[in-house]
Scaffold this motif. Structure first.
Motif, PDB file in Angstrom:
ATOM      1  N   THR A 180      11.033  50.505  33.397  1.00  0.00           N
ATOM      2  CA  THR A 180      10.375  49.408  32.688  1.00  0.00           C
ATOM      3  C   THR A 180      10.626  49.486  31.197  1.00  0.00           C
ATOM      4  O   THR A 180      10.978  48.488  30.543  1.00  0.00           O
ATOM      5  N   THR A 181      10.473  50.680  30.639  1.00  0.00           N
ATOM      6  CA  THR A 181      10.714  50.884  29.213  1.00  0.00           C
ATOM      7  C   THR A 181      12.180  50.613  28.882  1.00  0.00           C
ATOM      8  O   THR A 181      12.503  50.014  27.852  1.00  0.00           O
TER       9      THR A 181
ATOM     10  N   ALA B 276      13.833  47.932  26.263  1.00  0.00           N
ATOM     11  CA  ALA B 276      14.740  48.381  25.203  1.00  0.00           C
ATOM     12  C   ALA B 276      16.085  47.673  25.292  1.00  0.00           C
ATOM     13  O   ALA B 276      16.665  47.290  24.270  1.00  0.00           O
ATOM     14  N   LEU B 277      16.584  47.488  26.510  1.00  0.00           N
ATOM     15  CA  LEU B 277      17.868  46.814  26.697  1.00  0.00           C
ATOM     16  C   LEU B 277      17.814  45.396  26.144  1.00  0.00           C
ATOM     17  O   LEU B 277      18.760  44.925  25.499  1.00  0.00           O
TER      18      LEU B 277
ATOM     19  N   ILE C  42      20.679  53.602  27.694  1.00  0.00           N
ATOM     20  CA  ILE C  42      19.895  52.656  26.914  1.00  0.00           C
ATOM     21  C   ILE C  42      19.012  53.376  25.895  1.00  0.00           C
ATOM     22  O   ILE C  42      18.887  52.926  24.746  1.00  0.00           O
ATOM     23  N   GLN C  43      18.415  54.488  26.289  1.00  0.00           N
ATOM     24  CA  GLN C  43      17.560  55.229  25.364  1.00  0.00           C
ATOM     25  C   GLN C  43      18.335  55.702  24.138  1.00  0.00           C
ATOM     26  O   GLN C  43      17.864  55.585  23.005  1.00  0.00           O
ATOM     27  N   VAL C  44      19.522  56.219  24.372  1.00  0.00           N
ATOM     28  CA  VAL C  44      20.334  56.709  23.250  1.00  0.00           C
ATOM     29  C   VAL C  44      20.746  55.543  22.345  1.00  0.00           C
ATOM     30  O   VAL C  44      20.620  55.621  21.118  1.00  0.00           O
TER      31      VAL C  44
ATOM     32  N   LEU D 299      20.206  49.194  36.434  1.00  0.00           N
ATOM     33  CA  LEU D 299      18.740  49.295  36.432  1.00  0.00           C
ATOM     34  C   LEU D 299      18.147  48.674  37.691  1.00  0.00           C
ATOM     35  O   LEU D 299      17.058  49.067  38.137  1.00  0.00           O
ATOM     36  N   ASN D 300      18.841  47.736  38.280  1.00  0.00           N
ATOM     37  CA  ASN D 300      18.346  47.101  39.492  1.00  0.00           C
ATOM     38  C   ASN D 300      18.374  48.051  40.691  1.00  0.00           C
ATOM     39  O   ASN D 300      17.822  47.715  41.759  1.00  0.00           O
TER      40      ASN D 300
END
Length: 207
Positions: free
Chosen positions: A34-35, A39-40, A182-184, A204-205
């Motif tokens: 979710t996060t 972010a994406l 995505i986090q990076v 992500l899906n």
């Protein structure tokens, strides 16, 4: 390690094979799906043209992280099982399971430390505007899911490709891979291409 972490914070203050169960990832900071989706959606989409000026030496590696351990040795120690190291921190024994392909290794030479977001990809998506100190911090970041101990030839197959051009052999790892990428990118405020965004959305899906 605390000194390195503080220095990193100062530099960036704003901030397919048949599926099999993926090994538990150990790098810190992997967000929830979710996060990651949130972010994406906030990442800048750009064409990310190659300026032809990238050189690996612009991202100094490996640096001392803790005691006598450099970045590579630190990650090998962190991500392995029953790892024993010598006084120089080089592993003398241990087992490593590569989350990208499920390969198991007992020789450190068979294990590469992969940059989740490759250095060249970072360069063309914003790091070309950073200082050398910022690029060094990025290349040696052990506080986010940027560095992974993986099978050497799998890492070499990935090269500097983004997820629209390369995905890990284990489809069961797509979810964690996308969340980490995505986090990076989000933390370092790096842009993505439209093809990259589509690939990450698809991955992500699978979460």
């Amino acid at each position: 390690m605390m000194i390195f972490t503080l220095a990193l914070a100062a530099l960036f203050p704003a901030a397919a094979v048949l599926a099999a169960p993926a090994p538990m990832p150990t790098p810190p900071g992997i967000p929830s799906a979710t996060t990651a989706r949130t972010a994406l959606a906030s990442l800048t989409v750009s064409t990310n043209p190659d300026d032809g000026l990238y050189e690996r030496d612009l991202f100094p590696t490996w640096i001392t992280i803790e005691g006598t351990c450099n970045t590579r040795e630190y990650v090998l120690k962190r991500d392995g099982t029953s790892v024993v190291v010598g006084s120089d921190c080089y592993p003398t024994s241990g087992t490593w399971t590569s989350p990208y392909d499920g390969g198991k290794w007992t020789a450190p030479a068979d294990v590469d430390i992969d940059h989740m977001v490759p250095l060249k990809n970072a360069w063309i998506s914003g790091a070309n505007k950073w200082t050398t100190a910022q690029r060094q911090a990025f290349a040696n970041d052990v506080t986010r899911p940027q560095l992974w101990a993986v099978t050497d030839n799998v890492n070499q197959s990935k090269g500097d490709k983004s997820p629209d051009a390369w995905k890990p052999p284990l489809s069961s790892f797509y979810c964690v891979y996308a969340r980490s990428w995505i986090q990076v990118k989000s933390y370092y405020k790096l842009s993505i291409t439209s093809a990259e965004k589509s690939a990450l959305t698809s991955m992500l899906n699978t979460c």
